[in-house]
Design an enzyme around this catalytic site. Structure first.
Site, PDB file in Angstrom:
ATOM      1  CG  ASP A 208      -1.983  -1.051   1.182  1.00 36.43           C
ATOM      2  OD1 ASP A 208      -2.307  -1.500   0.073  1.00 36.43           O
ATOM      3  OD2 ASP A 208      -2.486  -1.447   2.248  1.00 36.43           O
ATOM      4  NE  ARG A 334     -20.514  -5.935 -18.547  1.00 36.04           N
ATOM      5  CZ  ARG A 334     -20.475  -6.966 -19.376  1.00 36.04           C
ATOM      6  NH1 ARG A 334     -19.607  -7.948 -19.178  1.00 36.04           N
ATOM      7  NH2 ARG A 334     -21.296  -7.023 -20.405  1.00 36.04           N
ATOM      8  CG  HIS A 340      -5.468 -11.361  -1.172  1.00 35.67           C
ATOM      9  ND1 HIS A 340      -6.755 -11.003  -0.874  1.00 35.67           N
ATOM     10  CD2 HIS A 340      -4.751 -11.250  -0.025  1.00 35.67           C
ATOM     11  CE1 HIS A 340      -6.833 -10.708   0.423  1.00 35.67           C
ATOM     12  NE2 HIS A 340      -5.643 -10.838   0.945  1.00 35.67           N
TER      13      HIS A 340
END
EC number: 2.7.1.11
Length: 822
Positions: A208, A334, A340
């Site tokens: 992150d 969509r 992950h």
């Protein structure tokens, strides 16, 4: 713990050092209860003897200051007498390494570096499997590491020694169990006194990039690779069906992945927790998507961080966005949640090198520490490894979260740092500002590519063109470099002209190595014909040399007296004035991937050595960094001359290696490292000397290093460089306006825009002449040469390691509203 000398077998647990590679969630020091032994003191190198030369890491980037975090930066300069001490620094000491929290690609590279450098210094190194839980449980979770035990780690994702989130360690009882395990039994009063502190150094592994104090955390670049691979794949199907795709990426508390992804793929919109959209964002988003379609685009891409919120703190989900677009615009929409997959896969070259560098620095910080130095985390600032006080960084990271909870989003954005803010500002310009309809009173700027093609050139052109249009300028594109400028191969570019260019490799404009000197007359005529008032040159060493020729030509042709800026873009990374060039990271990853496959092919045959030739001209950047990223046994470069005796020593080194469990070798050679010791010569030498011991194979990678889609780093770097260049150009044109025309003849009107250590700087090309080796087309000084010792140590060569503790205490500045300078 500071005592040197031999250790009794049963005493090794008393001398543990801790190297912790973990995600942000567990980067904290647990609070001690009354009477609990102080076993969590954290150490970094000795403080400097002088503090009167303090300077700011962010002086050039962020002059605003409120919060100061001291930084220890190690200068690797030492006397001959200190070299032996460096290689015995760890004797009588032990280091434990564990990985904790969420896994991140590149953790294994860091573990490998800690183990090998620790062993190199004479220390014993131990794995703690399953993170802090393994520390608490003890037993087989704590095992001694060997040199060969980390041989297969470098190219593997995740963490080989396991990771876990541990609640037990947050309680006093769990920490006492961990302390017993480090000692292998109950702790007596005498032993507690002898081992009164435990040295800990942290490395942040988190995809992150949510830890304040470092430009990049280990794993972030690899996660961006996974995301961009998927975005590129989705783009093709979205174009086919004119669809809108909403992609959700990780980032519960930090929007870095989403933000950089949006810049790297040219997304129409991005939602991140630090910068919630305005209250009328639904109207703005739909208008933006509709305008994009009106301009001819067949798709829309929206990037959403999983922690995205509105101004009131209410979550904005990918499904909410999809329903909005379908309801108001009727677009086929969509949703793709990446999940992950972002954590998985092979680490990028950047993360391998980052993990290796951080691991080396962590070991040095541990072994140089004293009981009086503060807690430490190893971080990246620009292209330099620095050591920061851990708890200060944790506090700033907590401050970001607190600011977002209190809806102080401007403060949260500033606390993320200048780099994050720059990304955000560039994104807003490219995605949210409408280009003016009228160009009355505008300036005319031309953009061109020069030299060999490099991945990321198109991203730089796109950013330059669009920022120019946003500023109200008329932007021209020149095909085929200076040759095209001389022949008049010039056309005007609109907003849609560069649509979809960010992810395309090569050079859409065409590029040639032709220099301008022989065509000054034709070039001058076309500058007048097309009323060109500024020139953005994107390219390699020829672009830099061409800039110097343009400066020289001003003496004869007044038409050449216009501002120009060179954006370095070459796989060779050899442009003076910049530590990095657009395209070098893509080439490096291509080499790294190829080396991985080649090494894998040797897994079955055994006893095989591969000699790989890389590009770069006389510059050894690719060979050196690829060697570090791929785990090479040697890398031959021009900047570090070698003799037949060195080649002989390398062969003998591989002979010894074949006696271990790792029965393969990898040798890299820069294409022009030596005119006599060619790739064929080295291959024949290795083949002859290795008879009966190992086979040799060779591979010349060639132009595949210039091809392929640009990496996220090159896309983002090129985008920001293009934006910064055009902002500079607009200001310089206004500054050079005299008597109704543009006339620029000062040295600072012709510059190279480059990254130097921690900042993007504009440097006059004439001032860079003295820093250039023109015969060999390289800068006289190159920062990456300091990493050569790490490459050799990790390959198990007995060399002298420069690890002086002449550290300079600096300050990294952060801005917090309402406070004064600390």
């Amino acid at each position: 713990m500071s005592q040197e000398g031999a250790m009794h077998k049963d005493e090794f647990h008393l001398k543990f050092f801790m190297c912790v590679i973990q995600s942000r969630q567990l980067v904290r020091t647990p609070q001690r209860t009354a009477g609990e032994a102080s076993t969590s003191s954290m150490l970094i190198p000795k403080p400097p003897t002088k503090t009167d030369t303090l300077k700011s890491l962010d002086t050039l980037d962020d002059p605003d200051t409120v919060r100061s975090i001291p930084v220890f930066k190690t200068e690797w300069i030492m006397t001959h007498e200190e070299h032996h001490a460096a290689k015995t620094l760890g004797i009588g000491k032990a280091i434990a390494v564990l990985t904790s929290g969420g896994d991140a690609q590149g953790m294994n590279a860091a573990v490998r570096a800690v183990v090998r450098v620790g062993i190199f210094t004479g220390a014993r190194v131990f794995f703690v499997h399953e993170g802090y839980q393994g520390l608490v449980d003890g037993g087989d979770n704590i095992k001694e590491a060997t040199w060969e035990s980390v041989s297969m780690m470098l190219q593997l994702g995740g963490t080989v020694i396991g990771s876990a989130r541990c609640k037990d360690f947050r309680e006093r009882e769990g920490r006492l169990r961990a302390a017993y395990n480090l000692k292998a039994g109950k702790i007596t009063d005498e032993e507690a006194t002898k081992s009164s502190y435990l040295n800990i150094v942290g490395l942040v592994g988190s995809i992150d990039n949510d830890f304040c104090g470092t430009d990049m955390t280990i794993g972030t670049d690899s996660a961006l690779h996974r995301i961009i691979e998927i975005v590129d794949a989705i783009t093709t199907t979205a174009q086919s069906h004119q669809r809108t795709f909403v992609l959700e990426v990780m980032g519960r508390h930090c929007g870095y992945l989403a933000l950089v992804t949006s810049l790297s793929c040219g997304a129409d919109w991005v939602f991140i927790p630090e910068c919630p959209p305005d209250d009328d964002w639904e109207e703005h988003l739909c208008r933006r998507l509709s305008e994009t379609r009106t301009r001819g685009s067949r798709l829309n891409i929206i990037i959403v961080a999983e922690g995205a919120i509105d101004r009131n703190g209410k979550p904005i989900t990918s499904e909410d966005i999809k329903n909005l677009v379908v309801k108001r615009l009727g677009y086929d929409t969509r949703v793709t949640v990446l999940g992950h997959v972002q954590r998985g896969g092979t680490p990028s070259a950047f993360d391998r090198i980052l993990g290796s560098r951080m691991g080396v620095e962590a070991v040095m910080a541990l072994l140089e520490g004293t009981p009086d130095t503060p807690a430490c985390v190893v971080s990246l600032s620009g292209n330099q490894a620095v050591r920061l006080p851990l708890m200060e960084c944790v506090q700033v990271t907590k401050d970001v979260t607190k600011a977002m909870e209190e809806k102080k989003f401007d403060e949260a954005l500033k606390l993320r740092g200048r780099s994050f803010m720059n990304n955000w500002e560039v994104y807003k310009l490219l995605a949210h500002v409408r280009p003016p309809v009228s160009k009355s009173g505008s300036h005319t700027v031309a953009v061109m590519n020069v030299g060999a093609p490099a991945a990321g050139m198109n991203a730089a052109v796109r950013s330059t063109v669009r920022i120019g249009l946003i500023q109200g300028n008329r932007v021209l594109v020149v095909h085929d470099g200076f040759e095209g400028l001389a022949k008049g191969q010039i056309e005007e570019a609109g907003w849609s002209y560069v649509g979809g260019w960010t992810g395309q490799g090569g050079s859409k404009l065409g590029t040639k190595r032709t220099l301008p000197k022989k065509s000054f007359e034709q070039i001058s005529a076309n500058i007048t014909k097309f009323n060109i008032q500024g020139l953005v040159i994107i390219g390699g060493f020829e672009a830099y040399t061409g800039g110097l020729e343009l400066m020289e030509g001003r003496k004869q042709f007044d038409e050449l007296c216009i501002p120009f800026v060179v954006i370095p873009a070459t796989v060779s990374n050899n442009v003076p004035g910049s530590d990095f060039s657009v395209g070098a990271d893509t080439a490096l990853n291509t080499i790294c991937t190829t080396c991985d496959r080649i090494k894998q092919s040797a897994a079955g045959t055994k006893r095989r050595v591969f000699i790989i030739e890389t590009m770069g001209g006389y510059c050894g950047y690719l060979a050196t960094m690829a060697g570090l990223a791929a785990g090479a046994d040697a890398a031959y470069i021009f900047e570090e001359p070698f003799t037949i005796r060195d080649l002989q020593a390398n062969v003998e080194h591989l002979v010894q290696k074949m006696k271990t469990t790792v029965k393969r070798g990898l040798v890299l050679r820069n294409e022009k490292c030596n005119e006599n010791y060619t790739t064929d010569f080295i291959f024949n030498l290795y083949s002859e000397e290795g008879k009966g011991i190992f086979d040799s194979r060779k591979n010349v990678l060639g132009h595949m290093q210039q091809g392929g889609s640009p990496t996220p780093f090159d896309r983002n770097f090129a985008t920001k460089m293009g934006a910064k260049a055009m902002n500079w150009m607009s200001g310089k044109i206004k500054e050079s306006y005299r008597n109704g025309r543009i006339f620029a003849n000062t040295p600072d009107s012709g510059c190279v825009l480059g990254m130097r250590k921690r900042a993007l700087l504009f440097q006059p090309v004439t001032e860079l002449q003295g820093q250039t080796d023109f015969e060999h087309r390289i800068p006289k000084e190159q920062w990456w040469l300091k990493l050569r010792p790490i490459l050799k140590i990790l390959a198990k060569y007995e060399i002298d390691l420069d690890t002086s503790d002449h550290a300079h205490l600096e300050h990294i500045t952060r801005k917090r509203s309402g406070e004064g300078a600390v």
